[in-house]
Scaffold this active site. Structure first.
Site: not given
Length: 292
Positions: A53, A103, A133
């Site tokens: 995010k 990530h 988010s």
């Protein structure tokens, strides 16, 4: 003894999670993450490294346009080039230069990243906005082909924030992630981009990325890319123009990846007490005051 993954699932996450080297990961990709260090890369591969995010779709599309030299959308969603999700065989089919997104922490990446000197673009965002988010996505999504008719996260915002700031979430602590990538940036030449800077002047940040990649473009092209990758335009392209093969499917009414694309929404969610606690954790973990 409870592990981070078990604590996360007990706290409200409904999908299976497994600890890999102390970091909670989706069981679905755990084996891939375990073996990723030995994966072979190409010396012209480009890695986009973000905590979830933090503007991943946005920046990945920008990088592809920089490499293409024009404001033209990629055929597929960014999930087609997700390093820890796609198989090595699938990624081998991509044409060079490949633009992966990940990530993962620096220590989890293939060793060939460092040996080959692959280009790395690291994007970070206000972690409070990341938390909000993430909660909105996880608490609104149901996998279309899932065996459980449950949202990814079934707890409250307070429950989620507690897990989030303690690192009991997929891909682990955002504080550890920020710390480790900041340390990596001190040792290696990587392109560091702040989400909020892209919101203020996207064309300027696109120029910085293009110059880092040794792919400078005409000024008008930076502006065209910024416009094509504006929140509304990119959302429309992803949902209506792109091939949907690699788009994760959610049940009707579930949230997708694109929510607001704004900065500062955390102020509508954090209580005074939550804000103060978050700042203290940030300062303790990163040895500096909360900068936002």
């Amino acid at each position: 003894m409870s592990t981070p993954a078990k604590i996360a699932m007990a706290g409200g996450f409904t999908f299976d999670m497994t600890d890999v080297d102390g970091v909670p990961e989706m069981t679905l990709i755990a084996d891939t993450v375990r073996t990723l260090k030995s994966r072979r890369l190409r010396n012209d591969d480009i890695l986009l490294c973000t905590y979830p995010k933090s503007g991943t779709h946005w920046t990945w599309e920008i990088l592809n346009m920089i490499v293409a030299g024009k404001a033209e959308y990629t055929k597929h969603w960014q999930n087609s080039a997700w390093l820890e999700y796609r198989t090595e065989e699938e990624l081998e089919e991509l044409a060079s230069p490949r633009i992966f997104h990940t990530h993962l922490l620096p220590r989890q990446l293939p060793e060939s990243v460092w040996r080959l000197g692959c280009k790395i673009v690291y994007v970070w965002r206000n972690p409070k906005d990341c938390a909000v988010s993430s909660f909105c996505q996880e608490s609104s999504q149901m996998w279309k082909d899932g065996s459980q008719d449950k949202y990814n996260f079934t707890g409250s915002w307070d429950d989620f924030l507690s897990l989030y700031q303690d690192g009991y979430i997929v891909f682990g602590s955002i504080f550890d992630y920020t710390h480790d990538w900041n340390k990596t940036a001190e040792k290696l030449t990587i392109c560091q981009v702040q989400y909020e800077d892209m919101k203020k002047n996207c064309a300027n940040e696109i120029r910085r990325m293009a110059e880092y990649l040794n792919r400078p473009l005409p000024e008008k092209t930076y502006v065209e890319i910024a416009e094509a990758c504006s929140f509304s335009n990119l959302k429309h392209a992803n949902e209506n123009i792109k091939d949907q093969t690699y788009h994760f499917k959610w049940q009707q009414g579930s949230s997708g990846y694109f929510r607001k694309g704004k900065s500062g929404d955390w102020k509508n969610w954090f209580t005074v007490a939550q804000n103060e606690k978050f700042d203290k954790i940030y300062e303790a973990k990163l040895k500096k005051p909360f900068p936002y």
